[in-house]
Design an enzyme around this catalytic site. Sequence first.
Site, mmCIF file in Angstrom:
data_model
loop_
_atom_site.group_PDB
_atom_site.id
_atom_site.type_symbol
_atom_site.label_atom_id
_atom_site.label_comp_id
_atom_site.label_asym_id
_atom_site.label_seq_id
_atom_site.Cartn_x
_atom_site.Cartn_y
_atom_site.Cartn_z
ATOM 1 C CB SER A 148 21.904 -77.498 65.416
ATOM 2 O OG SER A 148 22.977 -77.408 64.508
ATOM 3 C CD GLU A 191 16.596 -77.436 68.547
ATOM 4 O OE1 GLU A 191 17.427 -77.576 67.637
ATOM 5 O OE2 GLU A 191 16.848 -77.662 69.743
ATOM 6 C CD GLU A 240 30.441 -69.468 65.708
ATOM 7 O OE1 GLU A 240 30.721 -70.322 66.583
ATOM 8 O OE2 GLU A 240 29.860 -69.750 64.643
ATOM 9 C CE LYS A 246 33.749 -73.833 67.305
ATOM 10 N NZ LYS A 246 33.084 -72.522 67.513
ATOM 11 C CB CYS A 291 19.236 -79.272 74.421
ATOM 12 S SG CYS A 291 19.900 -79.883 75.956
HETATM 13 P P1 NAD Z 1 25.262 -75.063 66.103
HETATM 14 O O1 NAD Z 1 25.180 -76.461 65.620
HETATM 15 O O2 NAD Z 1 24.922 -73.969 65.171
HETATM 16 O O3 NAD Z 1 26.766 -74.744 66.599
HETATM 17 C C1 NAD Z 1 27.416 -75.558 67.536
HETATM 18 C C2 NAD Z 1 28.914 -75.479 67.296
HETATM 19 O O4 NAD Z 1 29.220 -76.005 66.013
HETATM 20 C C3 NAD Z 1 29.456 -74.063 67.333
HETATM 21 O O5 NAD Z 1 30.671 -74.057 68.037
HETATM 22 C C4 NAD Z 1 29.644 -73.704 65.870
HETATM 23 O O6 NAD Z 1 30.750 -72.860 65.662
HETATM 24 C C5 NAD Z 1 29.876 -75.044 65.199
HETATM 25 N N1 NAD Z 1 29.278 -75.132 63.869
HETATM 26 C C6 NAD Z 1 28.078 -74.625 63.467
HETATM 27 N N2 NAD Z 1 27.835 -74.949 62.186
HETATM 28 C C7 NAD Z 1 28.893 -75.685 61.756
HETATM 29 C C8 NAD Z 1 29.238 -76.300 60.517
HETATM 30 N N3 NAD Z 1 28.443 -76.241 59.456
HETATM 31 N N4 NAD Z 1 30.405 -76.960 60.445
HETATM 32 C C9 NAD Z 1 31.230 -77.046 61.498
HETATM 33 N N5 NAD Z 1 30.957 -76.473 62.695
HETATM 34 C C10 NAD Z 1 29.805 -75.793 62.827
HETATM 35 O O7 NAD Z 1 24.406 -74.982 67.444
HETATM 36 P P2 NAD Z 1 24.056 -73.667 68.301
HETATM 37 O O8 NAD Z 1 23.080 -72.856 67.537
HETATM 38 O O9 NAD Z 1 25.303 -73.031 68.790
HETATM 39 O O10 NAD Z 1 23.360 -74.323 69.570
HETATM 40 C C11 NAD Z 1 21.993 -74.596 69.639
HETATM 41 C C12 NAD Z 1 21.723 -76.046 69.320
HETATM 42 O O11 NAD Z 1 22.410 -76.879 70.253
HETATM 43 C C13 NAD Z 1 20.258 -76.430 69.453
HETATM 44 O O12 NAD Z 1 19.934 -77.268 68.380
HETATM 45 C C14 NAD Z 1 20.193 -77.182 70.776
HETATM 46 O O13 NAD Z 1 19.150 -78.104 70.875
HETATM 47 C C15 NAD Z 1 21.521 -77.862 70.772
HETATM 48 N N6 NAD Z 1 21.934 -78.262 72.111
HETATM 49 C C16 NAD Z 1 21.857 -79.582 72.418
HETATM 50 C C17 NAD Z 1 22.190 -80.003 73.691
HETATM 51 C C18 NAD Z 1 22.094 -81.461 74.046
HETATM 52 O O14 NAD Z 1 22.446 -81.822 75.169
HETATM 53 N N7 NAD Z 1 21.642 -82.318 73.154
HETATM 54 C C19 NAD Z 1 22.624 -79.073 74.643
HETATM 55 C C20 NAD Z 1 22.708 -77.736 74.288
HETATM 56 C C21 NAD Z 1 22.355 -77.343 73.005
#
Ligand code: NAD
Length: 486
Positions: free
Chosen positions: A230, A386, A180, A177, A285
Amino acid sequence: MTMSLPLIKNYIDGEWVESDSTTFGDVTNPAKGEKIATVAYGTAADVDRAVTAAREAFGHWRETPPLSRARYLFRLKDAFEENFEEIAETLTTEHGKAIDEARGEVRRMIENVEHATGVTTLMSGYTLEDIAKNIDCYGHRQPMGVFGCIAPYNFPAMVPWWFLPYAVVTGNTFVLKPSEQVPMTQTRIMEIVDEVGFPEGVINMVHGSRDVVNAMLDHPDIQGISFVGSTPTARHIYRQCGVTGKRVQSLGGAKNIVAVMPDADLDQGMPSLLTSFYGCSGQRCLSGSVLVPVGDIADRLVAQFTAASRTVRLGDGLDEQTFMGPLISAAHRERVLGYIEKGIAEGADLVLDGRDMQVDGYPGGFFVGPTVFDHVTPDMTIAKEEIFGPVVSIVRAADMDAVVDLINTREFANAACIYTASGAAAREFKYRVKPAMVGVNIGIAAPMSFFPFGGAGNSMFGDIKGHGQESFLFYTDMKVVIERWY
Ligand code: NAD
């Protein structure tokens, strides 16, 4: 829904299929602020269709010899190389990052395909004769079934491929997945997967938002989940996988500190410092977020870094001259601007203000320019949370102890970097800091595909990290046979 825009489809069992969902989202070109596609937010029924296809494909795929499975990846690597530029352009169009960064990302994606082809060595088990009289023992690694991946928006091409090649080459099948917010890049990539001719059902993709995620977490036929996003979502994934008994690696958010020691060569270091804080508009990240001058280098560093920050060229990522593209969305831009307001309100010294930065010809773009705060204190919000944007918080520190203390008391522990000419200082830093990815005179401490990727603290839940040799452990279970023949 605007009917004239392309509708992104799911890829299930080797077919492109529409979700029967009635909920849709917009995909946007963030440099222009224009909608470019529509994505259906899939349902539990879509997930079940994909998992059923993957479960059925598992039977014959696991019996396919590892080297034959690897040959699909060799073909895929060639196909990715042929379509390299197009993937990078699709990525920049929906994400916004500078085209050279997109190319770098696609390169890192392909490197995981390359590394995974080492399956015949890396998946091997081990054996010992005569563990007792006439008894031998051996352990071999077996695939487990269907694995799932849930990806973030900031690396639309690469992050799913931190996992997919390893899961599939070890004999599992896969449901992805994507975020989006950026579904088009993996859609183009799956078209290439389809052309390469993987058996139907081995690799599947369902688009959507949290309903798809939660259906994946609850699905009894998914054996494990690889998540990146996140920290609040990472925690939710980790917890729910515990409830439903799945393997999980759940990588979360970050707040990375970059320390600059008094002996650092600023001229040498400045290009990688700029890339650390402003590359991908701070939406990495591994981005630097807190810059820590140590001792008497502070005034010099602040002056030189701020001057260099003024030269950062903002623009459409597709323009080869652009150093920094827009943020992903209007909502995220508002969030980043909110943090800048908070920094001002809490008394930090705003020495470079990127709030009103305009890009000619792109009035609707989600741009924020380089922003630098000096005299930030560790308890301020902009030093703790962050921001995920081009906002630099400078926290001055007296010595190594103060730097280590700052790093080790943060909620996040993804990466930490040090700039220094001293091997002793570098060694002490590497030894004492908690974050699990460390850069020495490197501003983005990104492990390549053959090393593990993942942080510590609230930046990662679970024990086995992304890619590296560890992937072959995550996606397999060791079966141990104790054997006697009469
Ligand atoms: P996000 O957590 O909002 O979304 C990530 C995924 O989870 C998406 O596919 C989204 O559809 C899903 N999602 C979001 N909220 C959800 C919920 N409440 N319930 C179920 N699924 C949910 O993250 P983002 O904004 O897409 O990405 C940025 C974040 O990712 C930043 O915090 C960044 O630091 C982190 N990140 C971490 C790494 C790492 O290696 N640690 C790498 C890349 C990005």
